[in-house]
Design a protein around this motif. Structure first.
Motif, short mmCIF file in Angstrom:
data_model
loop_
_atom_site.label_atom_id
_atom_site.label_comp_id
_atom_site.label_asym_id
_atom_site.label_seq_id
_atom_site.Cartn_x
_atom_site.Cartn_y
_atom_site.Cartn_z
N PHE A 136 -12.03 -2.20 -9.99
CA PHE A 136 -10.72 -2.72 -9.63
C PHE A 136 -10.52 -2.77 -8.12
N LEU A 137 -10.91 -1.71 -7.43
CA LEU A 137 -10.70 -1.63 -5.99
C LEU A 137 -11.70 -2.47 -5.20
N THR A 138 -12.91 -2.62 -5.72
CA THR A 138 -13.99 -3.20 -4.94
C THR A 138 -14.20 -4.67 -5.20
N SER A 139 -13.94 -5.12 -6.42
CA SER A 139 -14.37 -6.45 -6.88
C SER A 139 -14.04 -7.56 -5.88
N SER A 140 -12.79 -7.95 -5.77
CA SER A 140 -12.47 -9.06 -4.88
C SER A 140 -12.33 -8.64 -3.44
N SER A 141 -12.02 -7.36 -3.19
CA SER A 141 -11.76 -6.92 -1.82
C SER A 141 -13.01 -6.94 -0.96
N ILE A 142 -14.18 -6.66 -1.53
CA ILE A 142 -15.39 -6.62 -0.72
C ILE A 142 -15.73 -8.02 -0.17
N ILE A 143 -15.26 -9.05 -0.83
CA ILE A 143 -15.49 -10.42 -0.35
C ILE A 143 -14.38 -10.86 0.58
N ASN A 144 -13.13 -10.49 0.26
CA ASN A 144 -11.97 -11.05 0.94
C ASN A 144 -11.42 -10.21 2.09
N ILE A 145 -11.70 -8.92 2.12
CA ILE A 145 -11.06 -8.06 3.11
C ILE A 145 -11.61 -8.21 4.53
N PRO A 146 -12.93 -8.27 4.74
CA PRO A 146 -13.44 -8.17 6.12
C PRO A 146 -12.79 -9.14 7.11
N SER A 147 -12.70 -10.40 6.76
CA SER A 147 -12.21 -11.40 7.72
C SER A 147 -10.77 -11.14 8.18
N PRO A 148 -9.78 -11.07 7.27
CA PRO A 148 -8.41 -10.83 7.75
C PRO A 148 -8.25 -9.47 8.40
N LEU A 149 -8.96 -8.46 7.89
CA LEU A 149 -8.85 -7.13 8.47
C LEU A 149 -9.35 -7.12 9.91
N ILE A 150 -10.47 -7.80 10.16
CA ILE A 150 -11.02 -7.87 11.52
C ILE A 150 -10.08 -8.67 12.42
N SER A 151 -9.47 -9.70 11.88
CA SER A 151 -8.53 -10.48 12.70
C SER A 151 -7.33 -9.66 13.12
N PHE A 152 -6.94 -8.68 12.30
CA PHE A 152 -5.82 -7.81 12.64
C PHE A 152 -6.23 -6.65 13.53
N ALA A 153 -7.32 -5.98 13.16
CA ALA A 153 -7.70 -4.72 13.80
C ALA A 153 -8.86 -4.85 14.78
N GLY A 154 -9.52 -5.98 14.82
CA GLY A 154 -10.65 -6.13 15.73
C GLY A 154 -11.80 -5.21 15.36
N VAL A 198 -3.90 1.23 20.12
CA VAL A 198 -3.85 1.69 18.74
C VAL A 198 -3.11 0.72 17.81
N LYS A 199 -2.36 -0.23 18.34
CA LYS A 199 -1.55 -1.11 17.49
C LYS A 199 -2.40 -1.95 16.53
N PRO A 200 -3.49 -2.58 17.00
CA PRO A 200 -4.32 -3.32 16.04
C PRO A 200 -4.89 -2.43 14.94
N PHE A 201 -5.27 -1.20 15.30
CA PHE A 201 -5.77 -0.25 14.31
C PHE A 201 -4.70 0.01 13.24
N LEU A 202 -3.45 0.24 13.66
CA LEU A 202 -2.37 0.51 12.71
C LEU A 202 -2.06 -0.74 11.87
N HIS A 203 -2.17 -1.92 12.47
CA HIS A 203 -1.99 -3.15 11.70
C HIS A 203 -3.05 -3.26 10.61
N GLY A 204 -4.28 -2.87 10.96
CA GLY A 204 -5.35 -2.87 9.97
C GLY A 204 -5.11 -1.87 8.85
N VAL A 205 -4.54 -0.72 9.21
CA VAL A 205 -4.22 0.29 8.18
C VAL A 205 -3.15 -0.26 7.24
N TYR A 206 -2.14 -0.90 7.81
CA TYR A 206 -1.07 -1.49 7.00
C TYR A 206 -1.64 -2.49 6.00
N PHE A 207 -2.52 -3.37 6.49
CA PHE A 207 -3.08 -4.40 5.63
C PHE A 207 -4.01 -3.81 4.57
N SER A 208 -4.95 -2.95 4.99
CA SER A 208 -5.97 -2.45 4.06
C SER A 208 -5.41 -1.41 3.09
#
Length: 367
Positions: free
Chosen positions: A17-35, A178-188
């Motif tokens: 449940f946690l890994t299926s779609s997230s492993i494909i979809n998470i990296p790109s938006p998360l990196i755009s938020f948190a660098g 630290v703001k991008p890091f916190l944005h990444g935490v919010y999203f992930s």
């Protein structure tokens, strides 16, 4: 006779449940938020996921064999349960619609550009509904096998793209503070870790929650975090500063593979993985949404609502197409995590705190 699943199956089910779609979809938006701090955001979010799993497990043990909606009625009463349960159901419906819409957008943008998106949406939901109708014992037996295939292809791509790794791309880790890091935490945390709350609708099917059950679910969360961190770090290694601009990052990583002019253009493996992974997650969400719906309106195990719910989700997906990719992407990345906090996380914490206080009252009176 009620269908049941084992504790090990439940742990594997949570991992899927946690890994299926997230492993494909998470990296790109998360990196755009948190660098470059995206992988740190994931680790912190996974810790928060472990914390939110505690009340889910505790409530399942205090109210054995009952779902979140059922023990919520006992703890806070029927009117408040409806106030908490309706947003909880809406959140699941929106989540399933978003997952399948993502499949349609992926297929339209990369593989079958001339095919109308509604074909992907309705056919996917038809298969999902049939899968849910078959029963939780069937999908808990099948999904770990499918997830094994997905992980095999994902890590195969990760290994085969080693020639394109540039580890120096991961530095500096927090150049903008630290703001991008916190944005990444919010999203992930909003996707996927707050979604652990949905598992409160699955645990009634586990007849025995032994002492090691918490460890098994925690292991599922930690293994999920490892997989997501690996996919995120590899994306940064390969694409560096433009990693956040690659919408389906592992699909783009697969395109860079070129070994001896033999192993190349193997991104179809990631395409397959995305479709199968999204199908699995949508099936689980439809299952939990169906359980939420029938318990809210007080029905027995009635599978007739599976197909109307799937149709409603499909209609929402088709309607969302009209909003366009940009608007829908904003809703999924910015608004959906907030809905997760307010529609899933907050109701669980309210019921947990009230149940905890009521459990302590008799002990205090006795003393």
């Amino acid at each position: 006779m009620k269908i049941t699943i084992t504790a090990n199956q439940a742990a594997l089910f949570l991992f899927v449940f946690l890994t299926s779609s997230s492993i494909i979809n998470i990296p790109s938006p998360l990196i755009s938020f948190a660098g470059n701090s995206a992988w740190l955001s994931l680790i912190f979010s996974a810790i928060c996921g472990l914390l939110i799993a505690f009340p889910v497990i505790w409530l399942a043990r205090v109210f054995p064999g009952k779902s979140f909606i059922e023990y919520s009625r006992e703890v806070v009463g029927t009117p408040i349960t409806f106030l908490l349960g309706l947003p909880f159901l809406f959140y699941q419906i929106h989540m399933a619609a978003a997952i399948v819409l993502d499949i349609a957008m992926f297929m339209k943008s990369s593989m079958m550009r001339e095919t109308p998106a509604f074909w992907f949406i309705f056919l996917t939901f038809m298969v999902v509904a049939v899968s849910v109708h078959s029963g939780i014992d069937k999908i808990t037996g099948l999904f770990p096998v499918l997830m094994g295939n997905v992980l095999f292809f994902v890590f195969l791509i990760i290994i085969m793209s080693y020639k394109n790794y540039h580890p120096s791309n991961i530095f500096p880790i927090m150049p903008d503070g630290v703001k991008p890091f916190l944005h990444g935490v919010y999203f992930s945390f909003g996707f996927p870790y707050v979604e652990i709350v949905l598992f409160s609708m699955v645990l009634p099917y586990v007849p025995s929650l032994g002492k090691k059950f918490g460890r098994k679910l925690s292991s599922a969360i930690l293994w999920n975090a490892f997989c997501l961190v690996a996919a995120t770090v590899v994306t940064i290694f390969v694409f560096g500063p433009i990693a956040g601009e690659r919408k389906y990052s592992l699909f783009e990583v697969a395109r860079t593979v070129n070994i001896a002019d033999v192993f190349q253009r193997i991104e179809a493996l990631i395409g397959y993985s995305l479709i199968v992974a999204s199908f699995m997650k949508t099936t689980i969400v439809l299952f939990t949404a169906h359980q939420t719906c029938i318990h809210l309106i007080g029905l027995k195990e009635d599978k007739m609502l599976i197909y109307p719910l799937a149709m409603l989700m499909a209609i929402i997906s088709c309607t969302a197409i009209l909003k366009g990719d940009v608007q829908w992407g904003f809703e999924v990345s910015a608004i959906h995590p907030m809905w997760g906090f307010t529609c899933a996380g907050l109701p669980l914490l309210i019921v947990f705190i009230v149940a905890l206080l009521r459990k302590k009252k008799p002990a205090a009176a006795a003393s």
